[in-house]
Design an enzyme around this catalytic site. Sequence first.
Site, PDB file in Angstrom:
ATOM      1  N   TYR A 109      62.465 142.024 -42.875  1.00 39.43           N
ATOM      2  CA  TYR A 109      62.176 143.098 -43.007  1.00 39.43           C
ATOM      3  C   TYR A 109      60.583 142.903 -43.369  1.00 39.43           C
ATOM      4  O   TYR A 109      60.215 141.674 -44.158  1.00 39.43           O
ATOM      5  CB  TYR A 109      63.223 143.288 -44.196  1.00 39.43           C
ATOM      6  CG  TYR A 109      62.538 144.509 -44.722  1.00 39.43           C
ATOM      7  CD1 TYR A 109      62.990 146.399 -44.199  1.00 39.43           C
ATOM      8  CD2 TYR A 109      61.989 144.678 -45.779  1.00 39.43           C
ATOM      9  CE1 TYR A 109      62.606 147.306 -44.917  1.00 39.43           C
ATOM     10  CE2 TYR A 109      61.277 145.796 -46.313  1.00 39.43           C
ATOM     11  CZ  TYR A 109      62.313 147.118 -45.835  1.00 39.43           C
ATOM     12  OH  TYR A 109      61.354 148.499 -47.169  1.00 39.43           O
ATOM     13  N   GLU A 197      56.750 150.556 -42.971  1.00 41.82           N
ATOM     14  CA  GLU A 197      57.384 149.819 -42.482  1.00 41.82           C
ATOM     15  C   GLU A 197      57.377 149.146 -41.422  1.00 41.82           C
ATOM     16  O   GLU A 197      57.797 149.326 -40.195  1.00 41.82           O
ATOM     17  CB  GLU A 197      58.885 150.660 -43.012  1.00 41.82           C
ATOM     18  CG  GLU A 197      60.382 149.838 -43.257  1.00 41.82           C
ATOM     19  CD  GLU A 197      60.932 150.310 -43.546  1.00 41.82           C
ATOM     20  OE1 GLU A 197      61.474 150.709 -44.348  1.00 41.82           O
ATOM     21  OE2 GLU A 197      61.913 151.408 -42.776  1.00 41.82           O
TER      22      GLU A 197
END
Length: 392
Positions: A109, A197
């Site tokens: 992530y 992101e």
Amino acid sequence: MKIHEYQARQILSAAGVPVPPAEVVRTPEEAAAAFAKFGAPMCVVKAQVYAGGRGKAGFVKLVKSADEAKDAAKFMLGNRMVSYQTGPEGVPVSVLIVAPGVDIAKEYYLAITVDRANNTSTLIASAEGGMEIEEVAAKSPEKVFKVPLHPTLGLMPFQAAELAYQLGFKDKQVRTVAGIITGLAKTFMATDASLAEINPLVVTTDGQILALDAKFNFDDNAMFRHKDIAAMADESQEKELDVRAQKAALNYIALDGTIGCLVNGAGLAMATMDIIKLHGADPANFLDVGGGVTAEGAIEAFKIILSDPKVKGILVNIFGGIAKCDLIAEALVKAGREVGFKVPVVVRLEGTNVAKAREILAAAKAELPTLVSAADLTDAAVKIVAAVGKAA
């Protein structure tokens, strides 16, 4: 402002971040053709919406043939997606991507967001990709790394390399991942993003490192200098009243109450909602028309408020400064004539030329019987709560 995943992929690719190929499609036939074009044993069909929870909602599907791709696309394009982020009304689906399947060995992530608690932009990374980062942070906070960005220099190269090591990468992969992190940081700064992101960043079984999914949010106030990004907005993904308010330069947020609020100034709007609650009712919206209220702006504001069927009354709370009270009163009367006030409207005006403004409202009483003037904010709150109570 939000954009779709395929648009986020394009932005990352332009920044040198490795992104797997994908085809943007808008019909079932295009989805079938995209599957045939890739010639892969498996592809993924993904709905493009401004909401998460696509997989659980059935709007991310793995397909093994052109017919399966066509069927998946037909389902997605023919139904609204309902997930935990959309509410029961769901969101429409008008565009999809078809991408060849990727053999994933490990997921990570990466994100950069505005960290208001520390007054900086912060890079967040974890070796637990593909999951809700909030869940990882709650259960295993030691697995989440945070790196603040310098306000002018951004992320330094040594910080990117150090983070790559912390995530467990070794040898040549460190340079690749450091480059991806640096590219994400530069893009975040250059586009005035509020969120950038990559989830997940994946390592494939053959050693490739790819940004498999991406998400960007941008600062609405900076879009005047990013016309190319502003053009990416998809109004179909936003609530109709939100779009109307944005086009009219109104700050509007729908709430669950029955008393509509039309106020100039964010702080005054908050105080107005508080006093409505204090007197036993609930606001139906936050609506800030700004300092220079015009007749046109007031008319559109009333139309937006009255479009909400829950609204049983409206409290207008205006402080006349830049726009004088008499001009505001004239705008309100003009709005009443055009829109037609079928619910009680209580008006509290204060500021420059307030006496003249009250005369204008009093003169319009016969023509607009539901329009009531209040002496002060407390008086206005008491009157609108009582009027809505009687109407109920």
